[in-house]
Design an enzyme around this catalytic site. Sequence first.
Site, PDB file in Angstrom:
ATOM      1  N   TYR A   1       0.826  -1.212   0.000  1.00 38.35           N
ATOM      2  CA  TYR A   1       0.000   0.000   0.000  1.00 38.35           C
ATOM      3  C   TYR A   1       0.852   1.252   0.000  1.00 38.35           C
ATOM      4  CZ  TYR A   1       0.751   0.993   5.024  1.00 38.35           C
ATOM      5  OH  TYR A   1       1.301   1.313   6.240  1.00 38.35           O
TER       6      TYR A   1
ATOM      7  N   LYS B   1       6.374  -1.861   2.022  1.00 35.67           N
ATOM      8  CA  LYS B   1       5.165  -1.257   2.616  1.00 35.67           C
ATOM      9  C   LYS B   1       4.019  -2.252   2.467  1.00 35.67           C
ATOM     10  CE  LYS B   1       3.100   3.308   3.256  1.00 35.67           C
ATOM     11  NZ  LYS B   1       3.167   3.327   4.706  1.00 35.67           N
TER      12      LYS B   1
ATOM     13  N   GLU C   1      12.297   2.374  13.948  1.00 32.54           N
ATOM     14  CA  GLU C   1      11.364   3.428  13.531  1.00 32.54           C
ATOM     15  C   GLU C   1      10.219   3.468  14.537  1.00 32.54           C
ATOM     16  OE1 GLU C   1       9.493   2.512   9.735  1.00 32.54           O
ATOM     17  OE2 GLU C   1       9.434   0.387  10.200  1.00 32.54           O
TER      18      GLU C   1
ATOM     19  N   LEU D   1      10.930   1.215   7.214  1.00 33.95           N
ATOM     20  CA  LEU D   1      10.367   1.725   5.967  1.00 33.95           C
ATOM     21  C   LEU D   1      11.093   3.016   5.582  1.00 33.95           C
ATOM     22  CD1 LEU D   1       7.967   1.276   3.950  1.00 33.95           C
ATOM     23  CD2 LEU D   1       6.845   3.124   5.189  1.00 33.95           C
TER      24      LEU D   1
END
Length: 287
Positions: free
Chosen positions: A31, A145, A177, A201
């Site tokens: 996505y 993702k 993250e 990411l």
Amino acid sequence: MQVYLNGEYMPLGEACVPVLDRGFLFGDGVYEVIPVYAGHPFRLQQHLERLGRSLKETRIPSPHSDEEWKTIFQGLIDTCPDSDAGIYLQVTRGVAVRDHAFPEFVKPTVFAMINPIKPVPDEILRTGIKAVVREDIRWERCDIKSIALLGNVLLRQEAVEAGAMETILLRDGVVTEGAASNVFVIKAGEIVTPAKDELLLGGVTRDLVLELARQHGLPVREAPIREFSLRSADEIWVTSSTKEILPVTSLDGKPVGEGCPGPVWETIRTLYAQCKEKLRTGLDSCQ
Ligand code: PDD
């Protein structure tokens, strides 16, 4: 609300995906979330490049060219041309009899919708947000993702249940993250964020923050952040397309630096806001 599904625009309530879709059964899909300001997609090329990379890494055939994606998005943007919004795009491997291995002759399912983005409340910009720290329990390909976000969901919920807004993740004592964001720390004026690798990411907002900092001569470094550096930082920020750049002022209940949004954050936030404003007027150098 109009949404896009496999070649057609339709009201949200009419959009249906078969239960054998591999997104539903396996989380087998990828996505993107793309901000749109006054009808202009922000950093569209970077989002399309990341989408292409996620598709390639998951070996889902790319269903559309960049030009076709732009046309699909424009159809959604035209339904709310003036407001700030976020396009959500999801591509799954498609519909097939349940079997883990890739099916043959299957067409990817493409779904996209546009939702208003609420501006970050002034209160948050004045006081910053709370975050908690947890062990990163996710898989080792967080650079993709993927729509399979169970690890992120469980970790973000820990923040909510602790009265905080984000969970900052540590793998073997090193920051990767946030549950739905990238992380920056500032120490003695220097901006540090982890280098991109398979454990996080590659955020589009992250890249823009680095670009703006370098353009304006702010000291920046892509380097590992150990737990001690996180906990002794002067400032911590989390970044994402929907939250932009948020200052973390409380970490596991302890103040970060002075316990209020810091001066380096003020500078970067102003630079980021200028980029958005340029895009709104169509005079874009930040696209
Ligand atoms: N997520 N890391 C993770 C795990 C994320 O989920 C996100 C954003 C980011 C920041 O990426 P970007 O700056 O490109 O938005 C980093 C989106 C917004 C979401 O899942 O809704």
